[in-house]
Design an enzyme around this catalytic site. Sequence first.
Site, PDB file in Angstrom:
ATOM      1  N   CYS A 110       0.756  -1.057   0.178  1.00  0.00           N
ATOM      2  CA  CYS A 110       0.199  -0.053  -0.094  1.00  0.00           C
ATOM      3  C   CYS A 110       1.036   1.300   0.226  1.00  0.00           C
ATOM      4  CB  CYS A 110      -1.072   0.027   1.144  1.00  0.00           C
ATOM      5  SG  CYS A 110      -1.759  -1.554   1.210  1.00  0.00           S
ATOM      6  N   HIS A 245      -3.133   6.883   2.972  1.00  0.00           N
ATOM      7  CA  HIS A 245      -3.516   5.742   2.479  1.00  0.00           C
ATOM      8  C   HIS A 245      -5.174   5.354   2.729  1.00  0.00           C
ATOM      9  CE1 HIS A 245      -4.211   1.628   1.401  1.00  0.00           C
ATOM     10  NE2 HIS A 245      -3.696   1.161   2.439  1.00  0.00           N
ATOM     11  N   ASN A 275     -10.295  -0.259   0.356  1.00  0.00           N
ATOM     12  CA  ASN A 275      -8.746  -0.223   0.436  1.00  0.00           C
ATOM     13  C   ASN A 275      -8.134  -0.810  -0.881  1.00  0.00           C
ATOM     14  OD1 ASN A 275      -5.871  -0.450   0.559  1.00  0.00           O
ATOM     15  ND2 ASN A 275      -6.054  -1.341   2.763  1.00  0.00           N
TER      16      ASN A 275
HETATM   17  N1  ACO Z   1     -18.408  -8.638  10.076  1.00  0.00           N
HETATM   18  C1  ACO Z   1     -18.864  -8.896  11.318  1.00  0.00           C
HETATM   19  N2  ACO Z   1     -18.088  -9.452  12.229  1.00  0.00           N
HETATM   20  C2  ACO Z   1     -16.851  -9.344  12.032  1.00  0.00           C
HETATM   21  C3  ACO Z   1     -16.598  -9.120  10.736  1.00  0.00           C
HETATM   22  C4  ACO Z   1     -17.185  -8.781   9.726  1.00  0.00           C
HETATM   23  N3  ACO Z   1     -16.861  -8.606   8.458  1.00  0.00           N
HETATM   24  N4  ACO Z   1     -14.931  -9.356  10.908  1.00  0.00           N
HETATM   25  C5  ACO Z   1     -14.697  -9.813  12.129  1.00  0.00           C
HETATM   26  N5  ACO Z   1     -15.949  -9.724  12.857  1.00  0.00           N
HETATM   27  C6  ACO Z   1     -16.133 -10.107  14.397  1.00  0.00           C
HETATM   28  C7  ACO Z   1     -14.788 -10.904  14.737  1.00  0.00           C
HETATM   29  O1  ACO Z   1     -14.866 -12.139  14.449  1.00  0.00           O
HETATM   30  C8  ACO Z   1     -15.038 -10.673  16.278  1.00  0.00           C
HETATM   31  O2  ACO Z   1     -15.895 -11.348  16.749  1.00  0.00           O
HETATM   32  P1  ACO Z   1     -15.781 -12.002  18.216  1.00  0.00           P
HETATM   33  O3  ACO Z   1     -15.475 -10.841  19.228  1.00  0.00           O
HETATM   34  O4  ACO Z   1     -17.030 -12.946  18.544  1.00  0.00           O
HETATM   35  O5  ACO Z   1     -14.532 -12.748  18.041  1.00  0.00           O
HETATM   36  C9  ACO Z   1     -15.381  -9.304  16.280  1.00  0.00           C
HETATM   37  O6  ACO Z   1     -15.988  -8.765  15.066  1.00  0.00           O
HETATM   38  C10 ACO Z   1     -14.393  -8.269  16.503  1.00  0.00           C
HETATM   39  O7  ACO Z   1     -13.221  -8.275  15.890  1.00  0.00           O
HETATM   40  P2  ACO Z   1     -11.953  -7.607  15.789  1.00  0.00           P
HETATM   41  O8  ACO Z   1     -11.009  -8.261  14.787  1.00  0.00           O
HETATM   42  O9  ACO Z   1     -11.343  -7.382  17.102  1.00  0.00           O
HETATM   43  O10 ACO Z   1     -12.366  -6.334  15.354  1.00  0.00           O
HETATM   44  P3  ACO Z   1     -11.693  -4.802  15.302  1.00  0.00           P
HETATM   45  O11 ACO Z   1     -12.579  -3.988  16.212  1.00  0.00           O
HETATM   46  O12 ACO Z   1     -10.116  -5.049  15.491  1.00  0.00           O
HETATM   47  O13 ACO Z   1     -11.855  -4.569  13.820  1.00  0.00           O
HETATM   48  C11 ACO Z   1     -10.566  -4.137  11.903  1.00  0.00           C
HETATM   49  C12 ACO Z   1     -11.234  -5.305  12.689  1.00  0.00           C
HETATM   50  C13 ACO Z   1     -11.508  -3.525  11.077  1.00  0.00           C
HETATM   51  C14 ACO Z   1      -9.911  -5.277  10.650  1.00  0.00           C
HETATM   52  C15 ACO Z   1      -9.600  -3.415  12.595  1.00  0.00           C
HETATM   53  O14 ACO Z   1      -8.686  -4.158  13.468  1.00  0.00           O
HETATM   54  C16 ACO Z   1      -8.625  -2.615  11.645  1.00  0.00           C
HETATM   55  O15 ACO Z   1      -9.265  -1.451  11.452  1.00  0.00           O
HETATM   56  N6  ACO Z   1      -7.519  -3.009  11.466  1.00  0.00           N
HETATM   57  C17 ACO Z   1      -6.502  -2.363  10.674  1.00  0.00           C
HETATM   58  C18 ACO Z   1      -6.565  -3.185   9.322  1.00  0.00           C
HETATM   59  C19 ACO Z   1      -6.668  -2.505   8.152  1.00  0.00           C
HETATM   60  O16 ACO Z   1      -7.518  -1.660   7.981  1.00  0.00           O
HETATM   61  N7  ACO Z   1      -6.156  -3.009   7.333  1.00  0.00           N
HETATM   62  C20 ACO Z   1      -5.863  -2.549   5.977  1.00  0.00           C
HETATM   63  C21 ACO Z   1      -5.218  -3.548   5.265  1.00  0.00           C
HETATM   64  S1  ACO Z   1      -3.479  -3.316   5.497  1.00  0.00           S
HETATM   65  C22 ACO Z   1      -3.156  -1.999   4.900  1.00  0.00           C
HETATM   66  O17 ACO Z   1      -3.849  -1.316   3.959  1.00  0.00           O
HETATM   67  C23 ACO Z   1      -1.699  -1.660   5.272  1.00  0.00           C
END
Ligand code: ACO
Length: 319
Positions: A110, A245, A275
């Site tokens: 990215c 980004h 993204n």
């Molecule tokens: N829909 C519904 N529920 C979901 C989904 C979904 N799509 N995905 C995960 N869940 C659930 C999980 O299973 C978990 O359930 P549980 O508590 O029963 O185990 C719950 O939601 C919370 O999951 P987390 O992973 O803790 O959710 P979090 O609040 O951390 O959000 C996210 C996840 C959005 C990916 C966050 O960690 C984030 O923003 N991370 C940054 C990653 C990112 O944006 N990467 C981009 C790509 S990399 C790059 O560009 C460099």
Amino acid sequence: MSFTIIGTGAGLPKTIQTNQDLAQFLDTSNDWIVTRTGIEARHICVTESILDIALEASVNALENAKIKAQELDLIICPTLGGDTVTPSLACLIQDQLGATCPSFDLNAACSGFVYGLDVADAYFSRNNDMKILVIAVDAMSKLIDWQDRATAVLFGDGAGAAVLAGGNSLKAIQLTAVGNQHALSIPWPKGNHPLTKNRSKPEPYLLMDGPEVYRFAVAAICNDLRAVTKAAGIELADVDYIIPHQANLRIIEGAAKRLKIPLDKFVMRVNGCGNTSAASIPLVLDELNRNGQFKSGTRIALTAFGGGLTTGACVIEWA
Ligand code: ACO
């Protein structure tokens, strides 16, 4: 002397997939995705090849720059990969445009567009009388597991391009890399050599530790923006537009809070495209350019983070 941006372009596949569409086959909801990421829809290559959207962005950028492909001296294509391992996507773009210059792909995930600008800057320090096309393109829909709701909802496909000519717009640029396979990786396909084909290996889909990437990204944006504005001799408050980004709205909210700057200083378009990896920054750059939001002297900061883990940031003064 460095470069100035003389044209920009964008290419998006025509199929749009909304969060509601994803909820038809994934255990997810519009509410979960919007609240956690700010994403509402993404474009997906269904009928288009990766080359098709890269060409659309490149042609738009050349038209915007009012130059012909034959005038290009170099094509740099930041991408995780095109339709073929070889030829590189850059070589296929060169062929289809009718250009004759050296062309290569660059993989910094990215952060690729900012890495591409830095490489281009080095070429300009060797010869200021050049025209360089930086065409960033990724089709993340081909690299994610569409049964994994934790990653499938985050990404989209797209291409964004900039044509550079010798000039003095780049005021500061910084790249970083911290090798890390755990936070984010995409394994190669397994291959079928008879001695190796039965060895267990992950499927060739994106693997990500979301919370780790989140923490890394917020810290990277803050550190990199402070570093490049200092190197450019300006305050963050002097920047007119910060184009980050476009991964996730919550990452930007976290960074804005930590930097104590208003959220609206960051230009966010993640809602419509998700993204798009290396393409995300030049897609926004093109939109603002075509809307006439850049005047001579407008200060723009770009800040990127991605697989590698890599980061890149720069300050550009529009000419
Ligand atoms: N829909 C519904 N529920 C979901 C989904 C979904 N799509 N995905 C995960 N869940 C659930 C999980 O299973 C978990 O359930 P549980 O508590 O029963 O185990 C719950 O939601 C919370 O999951 P987390 O992973 O803790 O959710 P979090 O609040 O951390 O959000 C996210 C996840 C959005 C990916 C966050 O960690 C984030 O923003 N991370 C940054 C990653 C990112 O944006 N990467 C981009 C790509 S990399 C790059 O560009 C460099």
